[in-house]
Motif scaffolding. Structure first.
Motif, PDB file in Angstrom:
ATOM      1  N   GLU A  45      77.096  65.081 104.966  1.00  0.00           N
ATOM      2  CA  GLU A  45      76.829  63.549 105.346  1.00  0.00           C
ATOM      3  C   GLU A  45      75.731  63.687 106.238  1.00  0.00           C
ATOM      4  O   GLU A  45      75.464  64.280 106.886  1.00  0.00           O
ATOM      5  CB  GLU A  45      78.151  63.246 105.719  1.00  0.00           C
ATOM      6  CG  GLU A  45      77.764  61.630 105.924  1.00  0.00           C
ATOM      7  CD  GLU A  45      79.276  60.956 106.776  1.00  0.00           C
ATOM      8  OE1 GLU A  45      79.065  59.770 107.312  1.00  0.00           O
ATOM      9  OE2 GLU A  45      80.303  61.591 106.836  1.00  0.00           O
ATOM     10  N   THR A  67      79.948  66.801 113.918  1.00  0.00           N
ATOM     11  CA  THR A  67      78.620  66.123 113.886  1.00  0.00           C
ATOM     12  C   THR A  67      77.365  66.426 114.856  1.00  0.00           C
ATOM     13  O   THR A  67      77.939  66.587 116.012  1.00  0.00           O
ATOM     14  CB  THR A  67      78.932  64.333 114.050  1.00  0.00           C
ATOM     15  OG1 THR A  67      79.851  64.185 113.058  1.00  0.00           O
ATOM     16  CG2 THR A  67      77.637  63.678 114.100  1.00  0.00           C
ATOM     17  N   ARG A 121      78.295  66.625 109.275  1.00  0.00           N
ATOM     18  CA  ARG A 121      77.623  65.443 109.247  1.00  0.00           C
ATOM     19  C   ARG A 121      76.411  65.501 110.245  1.00  0.00           C
ATOM     20  O   ARG A 121      76.476  66.190 111.308  1.00  0.00           O
ATOM     21  CB  ARG A 121      78.276  64.177 109.905  1.00  0.00           C
ATOM     22  CG  ARG A 121      77.655  63.011 109.816  1.00  0.00           C
ATOM     23  CD  ARG A 121      78.555  61.639 110.811  1.00  0.00           C
ATOM     24  NE  ARG A 121      79.740  61.555 109.820  1.00  0.00           N
ATOM     25  CZ  ARG A 121      80.936  61.615 110.507  1.00  0.00           C
ATOM     26  NH1 ARG A 121      81.185  62.042 111.759  1.00  0.00           N
ATOM     27  NH2 ARG A 121      82.017  61.501 109.857  1.00  0.00           N
TER      28      ARG A 121
END
Length: 142
Positions: free
Chosen positions: A61, A90, A32
């Motif tokens: 993402e 992330t 992400r």
């Protein structure tokens, strides 16, 4: 891509990334990308749409949550927290990594962690959030 700083097991912050950095992120196992920088803060930054297209084409993402610290709101914190609700490696970025660090601190503080301890921890990672204190104050749980 440089200066990637790990704040917890799955959350990393960095200064502005470039389109070619997204492939590197994918190779490093990131799942992400969160963009905390508004478009057009500088002439040389890639646009949010270009970064999103590249990230999504590679199966990452992508979350757009641009913030201006003078307008930092509970909604910004909620968008960041909601994105992090599903555990994925992330990378959050802005111009220097500071705004992405602020949002992490506020998200963790909302879970009941001490704002003073979080601030000290983030400072130890190289982010002086003192200039952000006024923007963060209304959103902190003491």
């Amino acid at each position: 891509m440089n200066n990637v700083i790990q704040l917890d097991s799955l959350y990393y912050v960095a200064p502005q990334i470039l389109l070619e950095d997204i492939e590197v992120l994918k190779d490093l196992g990131f799942e992400r990308v969160i963009n905390n920088r508004p478009d057009f803060e500088s002439e040389d930054q890639p646009t949010d749409n270009a970064l999103r297209a590249k990230a999504e084409a590679l199966g990452l993402e992508y979350v757009s949550n641009p913030i201006d610290l003078s307008k930092l709101s509970k909604e910004h914190v909620e968008v960041q927290s909601d994105a992090l609700g599903v555990s994925k490696k992330t990378l959050a970025f802005c111009r220097t990594g500071t705004r992405s660090s602020v949002l992490w601190l506020l998200s963790e503080n909302a879970k009941g962690k001490s704002s003073d301890e979080l601030s000290a921890y983030v400072a130890g990672k190289g982010f002086d959030l003192s200039r952000c204190a006024a923007a963060m104050a209304p959103l902190l749980n003491k």
